[in-house]
Design a protein around this motif. Sequence first.
Motif, PDB file in Angstrom:
ATOM      1  N   VAL A 150       4.263   7.249  11.138  1.00  0.00           N
ATOM      2  CA  VAL A 150       4.247   7.436   9.686  1.00  0.00           C
ATOM      3  C   VAL A 150       2.813   7.469   9.176  1.00  0.00           C
ATOM      4  O   VAL A 150       2.061   6.506   9.378  1.00  0.00           O
ATOM      5  N   GLU A 151       2.422   8.569   8.534  1.00  0.00           N
ATOM      6  CA  GLU A 151       1.095   8.616   7.932  1.00  0.00           C
ATOM      7  C   GLU A 151       1.151   8.065   6.497  1.00  0.00           C
ATOM      8  O   GLU A 151       0.246   7.358   6.068  1.00  0.00           O
ATOM      9  N   GLY A 152       2.228   8.430   5.775  1.00  0.00           N
ATOM     10  CA  GLY A 152       2.318   7.925   4.412  1.00  0.00           C
ATOM     11  C   GLY A 152       3.333   8.701   3.602  1.00  0.00           C
ATOM     12  O   GLY A 152       4.145   9.449   4.151  1.00  0.00           O
ATOM     13  N   GLY A 196      -9.786   1.588  -2.177  1.00  0.00           N
ATOM     14  CA  GLY A 196     -10.057   0.855  -0.949  1.00  0.00           C
ATOM     15  C   GLY A 196      -9.516   1.528   0.298  1.00  0.00           C
ATOM     16  O   GLY A 196      -9.350   0.889   1.334  1.00  0.00           O
ATOM     17  N   GLY A 197      -9.221   2.802   0.224  1.00  0.00           N
ATOM     18  CA  GLY A 197      -8.740   3.518   1.405  1.00  0.00           C
ATOM     19  C   GLY A 197      -7.227   3.442   1.591  1.00  0.00           C
ATOM     20  O   GLY A 197      -6.683   3.951   2.556  1.00  0.00           O
ATOM     21  N   LYS A 198      -6.536   2.782   0.642  1.00  0.00           N
ATOM     22  CA  LYS A 198      -5.071   2.647   0.778  1.00  0.00           C
ATOM     23  C   LYS A 198      -4.357   3.918   0.335  1.00  0.00           C
ATOM     24  O   LYS A 198      -3.194   4.123   0.658  1.00  0.00           O
ATOM     25  N   SER A 235      -5.207  11.745  11.333  1.00  0.00           N
ATOM     26  CA  SER A 235      -4.848  11.146  10.058  1.00  0.00           C
ATOM     27  C   SER A 235      -6.085  10.934   9.204  1.00  0.00           C
ATOM     28  O   SER A 235      -7.159  10.635   9.718  1.00  0.00           O
ATOM     29  N   ARG A 236      -5.902  11.064   7.886  1.00  0.00           N
ATOM     30  CA  ARG A 236      -7.033  10.832   6.988  1.00  0.00           C
ATOM     31  C   ARG A 236      -7.231   9.338   6.743  1.00  0.00           C
ATOM     32  O   ARG A 236      -8.242   8.920   6.215  1.00  0.00           O
ATOM     33  N   PHE A 237      -6.213   8.559   7.071  1.00  0.00           N
ATOM     34  CA  PHE A 237      -6.308   7.116   6.853  1.00  0.00           C
ATOM     35  C   PHE A 237      -6.841   6.429   8.099  1.00  0.00           C
ATOM     36  O   PHE A 237      -6.798   6.960   9.197  1.00  0.00           O
ATOM     37  N   SER A 253      -0.872   5.468   1.851  1.00  0.00           N
ATOM     38  CA  SER A 253      -0.981   5.290   3.298  1.00  0.00           C
ATOM     39  C   SER A 253       0.175   4.417   3.784  1.00  0.00           C
ATOM     40  O   SER A 253       0.822   3.732   2.991  1.00  0.00           O
ATOM     41  N   ALA A 254       0.378   4.417   5.106  1.00  0.00           N
ATOM     42  CA  ALA A 254       1.446   3.589   5.677  1.00  0.00           C
ATOM     43  C   ALA A 254       1.222   2.117   5.319  1.00  0.00           C
ATOM     44  O   ALA A 254       2.169   1.378   5.065  1.00  0.00           O
ATOM     45  N   ARG A 255      -0.072   1.703   5.259  1.00  0.00           N
ATOM     46  CA  ARG A 255      -0.387   0.309   4.910  1.00  0.00           C
ATOM     47  C   ARG A 255       0.024  -0.015   3.482  1.00  0.00           C
ATOM     48  O   ARG A 255       0.191  -1.169   3.115  1.00  0.00           O
TER      49      ARG A 255
END
Lengths: 274, 149
Positions: A265-267, A82-84, A124-126, A101-103
Motif C-alpha cells: 500500500v502506497e496510500g 512532515g512527509g505524511k 514510492s514518493r513516500f 501516505s500509508a503511515r
Amino acid sequence: MKFDLLPQDCVSYILSCTSPRDACRSSTVSSEVRDAADSNLMWEKFLLSDYPEIISRLVSPVEFKSKKELFLKLSTPLLIDGGKKIFSIDKSTSKKCYMLSARDLYIPWATNSLYWCWKSLLESRFVEVAELIMVCWLEIQGTINTKMLSPNTTYGAYLIVKFPDRAFGLETLPSEVFVEVGEHRSQGTIYLRCNGGIKTELGRDSVDTLGSRDIGGSVERVIEKREDGWLEIELGDFYNDGSEREVKMSLREVKGQHLKGGIVVEGIELRPKL
Amino acid sequence: MIVLQSSDKETFEVEEAVAMESQTIKHMIEDDCVDTSIPLPNVTSKTLAKVIVYCKKHVVKDKTCDHEEELKKFDVEFMKGLDQDTLFDLILAANYLNIKSLLDLTCQTVADMIKDKSPEEIRKIFNIKNDFTPEEEDAVRQENAWAFE
C-alpha cells in the motif's frame, strides 16, 4: 482589430477565465497575448487563495520568480505535512489533490511485524510503504477533512497499491470499498486480482479493465493501471460543497476467515473527478 | 436622477442607484466631483445604452432563487448575438466604469471562445497578427510544452 485595443489587464482577466492549459497554449498566439498569459495577475487567479499557507507546510521550500512558475511547481507532487502526505494542484482544474501516505492511514495490525512490514521502495514518493505479510482482517482506512480540499468539487478517492508475486488469498472474496461523508456514502466491491483483470459473476476472466459494473446497488470496481507504475482502486466519490466535514475512505475484507497477504500500500489519493 | 454623457455627447438620465452599479461613477458621486452631468469620454452612446440596460436589470438586489435564475437568463440573452466589436467595447466600458459583474460576464464570454482552441484558431477568430518569428514561436511552445500534450 478590437482585440488589440484591450489593455493587458483585460486580456489577463479573460485568460484567467479559461484554464491553465488554455492560457499556456494561448501564449503562442502573439507576444501581447504571451505577456498577458505570463502575468502574475492571471496566475494569482489560478493559484489557490491559501497558497502561502500551503507553501509553509511543504517539506522542501519552493523557490519561484513568478506566480506562473509557482503554479507549475505546485502542480507537481510535493511532500507536505512532515512527509505524511503529498500535495499537488491539478493543472486542468486548478483544484487541490492530496495523497495520504500509508503511515497516515488506519491499518489495524500494521504496527505488528508479524502481520505488516514497513519498507522503503524506490518507486514510492513516500519514505515508507506498508506491505501485508498476512492477516485475516484486512482493513485500510484513511480520513481527511474537507477543509483541506477545494470547495464545489467532486472528488474521487483511490487506494494506490501493488501486488508482488507472492500475493495470496486476496481474491477469494470480494473486498468492500466505500467513501463516507456525513450522510453520503459511495460504495463498491472489488476482487483484488493481482493481474489487474476483473472477475465476472460467471467466473470468466476479462482483460477489459475499463469501467465498473453495477451489481445490486454496489458498483463492482476494477483495478486500473497508473502512469507511475502503481495500480489504483477507486474507493468511491463525494461532492465537497465547502462545509467542513470528515471524509472516511476504506477498503475492507473482513468476512473471510482465511489468510491473505502480499498487497503493498502506497496510500490513498484524492483528486477531482471530472 | 443622474445624467451620464457619452463620448459622442449624447446624454442618458438614470436613477442614482443604477449609475452606482459602476464603482467609478459611485466614487465620483461620493467625492462630490459631479456637476450637472457626468462625462464618460471613453464610452460611446451605443455602448453606454447597453451598459445602462444591464445595470438597470442588475441593480435589483433580490437574493431569491427565482431572481437569480431570471438574472442568469437575462445575462444569456444580453450576450446573445453580440458582434465582436460590441463585445470588446463592453469589456472596455465595464473595465473603465468598474462594473465587476459585467466585466466577469463579458470576459467569460470571450474566454469560452478561446477554450480548447488552437493558437491558430484563436488568431483567426479575433484577427490577431502573429508577431513571433518561427524561432520565437518555437521557443514559447517549448516553454509551455505540457499544454500541447
